[in-house]
Design a protein around this motif. Structure first.
Motif, PDB file in Angstrom:
ATOM      1  N   GLY A   1     -21.093   0.925   1.225  1.00 29.93           N
ATOM      2  CA  GLY A   1     -21.363  -0.695   2.088  1.00 29.93           C
ATOM      3  C   GLY A   1     -20.485  -1.493   1.746  1.00 29.93           C
ATOM      4  O   GLY A   1     -20.947  -2.862   2.887  1.00 29.93           O
ATOM      5  N   THR A   2     -21.299  -2.104   1.084  1.00 29.51           N
ATOM      6  CA  THR A   2     -20.607  -2.763   0.182  1.00 29.51           C
ATOM      7  C   THR A   2     -19.463  -3.044  -0.403  1.00 29.51           C
ATOM      8  O   THR A   2     -19.177  -3.045  -1.268  1.00 29.51           O
ATOM      9  CB  THR A   2     -21.649  -3.758  -0.654  1.00 29.51           C
ATOM     10  N   THR A   3     -18.266  -3.829   0.338  1.00 28.55           N
ATOM     11  CA  THR A   3     -16.888  -4.232   0.384  1.00 28.55           C
ATOM     12  C   THR A   3     -16.875  -4.558  -1.292  1.00 28.55           C
ATOM     13  O   THR A   3     -17.873  -5.421  -2.147  1.00 28.55           O
ATOM     14  CB  THR A   3     -15.893  -5.134   1.166  1.00 28.55           C
ATOM     15  N   ALA A   4     -15.331  -4.036  -2.153  1.00 29.17           N
ATOM     16  CA  ALA A   4     -15.444  -4.836  -3.630  1.00 29.17           C
ATOM     17  C   ALA A   4     -15.309  -6.087  -3.320  1.00 29.17           C
ATOM     18  O   ALA A   4     -15.877  -7.184  -3.833  1.00 29.17           O
ATOM     19  CB  ALA A   4     -13.963  -4.569  -3.807  1.00 29.17           C
TER      20      ALA A   4
ATOM     21  N   GLU B   1     -10.011  -4.349 -11.260  1.00 26.92           N
ATOM     22  CA  GLU B   1      -9.227  -3.321 -10.574  1.00 26.92           C
ATOM     23  C   GLU B   1     -10.449  -2.703  -9.161  1.00 26.92           C
ATOM     24  O   GLU B   1     -11.060  -3.218  -9.134  1.00 26.92           O
ATOM     25  CB  GLU B   1      -8.986  -2.098 -10.896  1.00 26.92           C
ATOM     26  N   VAL B   2     -10.108  -3.031  -8.615  1.00 25.99           N
ATOM     27  CA  VAL B   2     -10.938  -2.015  -6.874  1.00 25.99           C
ATOM     28  C   VAL B   2     -10.330  -0.605  -6.277  1.00 25.99           C
ATOM     29  O   VAL B   2      -9.161  -0.392  -6.401  1.00 25.99           O
ATOM     30  CB  VAL B   2     -10.732  -3.464  -6.076  1.00 25.99           C
ATOM     31  N   THR B   3     -10.962  -0.300  -5.284  1.00 26.11           N
ATOM     32  CA  THR B   3     -10.953   1.037  -4.708  1.00 26.11           C
ATOM     33  C   THR B   3     -11.339   0.693  -3.634  1.00 26.11           C
ATOM     34  O   THR B   3     -12.582   0.456  -3.025  1.00 26.11           O
ATOM     35  CB  THR B   3     -10.846   1.633  -5.634  1.00 26.11           C
ATOM     36  N   VAL B   4     -10.629   0.396  -2.273  1.00 26.12           N
ATOM     37  CA  VAL B   4     -11.244   0.910  -1.165  1.00 26.12           C
ATOM     38  C   VAL B   4     -11.854   1.851  -0.770  1.00 26.12           C
ATOM     39  O   VAL B   4     -10.775   2.405   0.026  1.00 26.12           O
ATOM     40  CB  VAL B   4     -10.449  -0.463  -0.372  1.00 26.12           C
TER      41      VAL B   4
ATOM     42  N   ILE C   1      -6.719  11.850   0.987  1.00 24.07           N
ATOM     43  CA  ILE C   1      -7.658  12.256  -0.109  1.00 24.07           C
ATOM     44  C   ILE C   1      -8.489  10.167   0.633  1.00 24.07           C
ATOM     45  O   ILE C   1      -7.861   9.371   0.897  1.00 24.07           O
ATOM     46  CB  ILE C   1      -7.135  11.932  -1.212  1.00 24.07           C
ATOM     47  N   ILE C   2      -9.568  10.757   1.226  1.00 26.73           N
ATOM     48  CA  ILE C   2     -10.742   9.764   1.417  1.00 26.73           C
ATOM     49  C   ILE C   2     -11.253   8.671   0.326  1.00 26.73           C
ATOM     50  O   ILE C   2     -12.506   9.660   0.268  1.00 26.73           O
ATOM     51  CB  ILE C   2     -10.937   9.317   2.718  1.00 26.73           C
ATOM     52  N   PRO C   3     -10.829   7.622  -0.849  1.00 25.70           N
ATOM     53  CA  PRO C   3     -12.469   7.214  -1.452  1.00 25.70           C
ATOM     54  C   PRO C   3     -13.662   7.708  -1.096  1.00 25.70           C
ATOM     55  O   PRO C   3     -13.752   6.843   0.397  1.00 25.70           O
ATOM     56  CB  PRO C   3     -11.914   6.232  -2.073  1.00 25.70           C
ATOM     57  N   PHE C   4     -15.091   7.853  -1.142  1.00 32.25           N
ATOM     58  CA  PHE C   4     -15.682   8.211  -1.418  1.00 32.25           C
ATOM     59  C   PHE C   4     -16.459   6.475  -0.597  1.00 32.25           C
ATOM     60  O   PHE C   4     -17.842   6.558  -0.047  1.00 32.25           O
ATOM     61  CB  PHE C   4     -17.156   9.269  -1.902  1.00 32.25           C
ATOM     62  N   CYS C   5     -16.213   5.698  -2.295  1.00 32.53           N
ATOM     63  CA  CYS C   5     -16.856   4.032  -1.816  1.00 32.53           C
ATOM     64  C   CYS C   5     -15.606   3.398  -1.520  1.00 32.53           C
ATOM     65  O   CYS C   5     -14.698   3.363  -2.439  1.00 32.53           O
ATOM     66  CB  CYS C   5     -18.013   4.790  -2.522  1.00 32.53           C
TER      67      CYS C   5
END
Length: 148
Positions: free
Chosen positions: A15-18, A31-34, A44-48
């Motif tokens: 729930g908390t974004t990068a 680095e970040v993953t959204v 594929i949808i990243p889990f978090c």
């Protein structure tokens, strides 16, 4: 023997974004993953969301890479521990990855790489992990090609 290694500290959250993590900590990630940002086949949808501070500088021993990563975070320790406490167990990780012989067909035994083989976690690093509730994950991979 060739050796490639990377250390990172990551905070992950559904729930908390990068961007929100960056605002809370006042530290820019490397680095970040959204969440939901990747679309490959199959879809594929990243889990978090994942926020990372990374050191992959060649030639540095793992413990020095860890010191560089944690050194960037220590000035914001109070905000970091507040955040990881709010996000809960499993939200923070110190990851160490090492790939041996990734580019070599046969190990060479290079003296430059052998001084990178041993590493340790000192009390300050252990205290940091305990305060942030971070897990430690170490992956070491022998990439030597097998006989065909």
């Amino acid at each position: 023997m060739s050796l490639i290694q990377c250390v990172y500290f990551a905070i992950s959250s559904v729930g908390t974004t990068a961007d929100e993590i960056t605002q809370l900590l006042g530290v820019e990630p490397d680095e970040v993953t959204v969440r939901g940002s990747l679309s490959t086949s199959p879809h594929i949808i990243p889990f978090c969301h994942v926020w990372k501070v990374v050191c992959s500088e060649p030639g540095l021993p793992v413990d020095e890479q860890i010191d560089q990563v944690i050194g960037r975070l220590r000035p914001r320790m109070e905000a970091l521990t507040d955040l990881t406490t709010r996000l809960g167990p499993g939200s923070a990780i110190l990851q160490v990855n090492r790939w041996f012989n990734l580019h070599d067909e046969q190990p060479s035994g290079s003296p430059d790489d052998t001084n990178l083989l041993g590493w340790h976690l000192d009390r300050a690093v252990l205290d940091f992990l305990a305060a942030t509730g971070a897990d430690l994950d170490v992956g070491e991979y022998d990439m030597t090609r097998g006989d065909d």
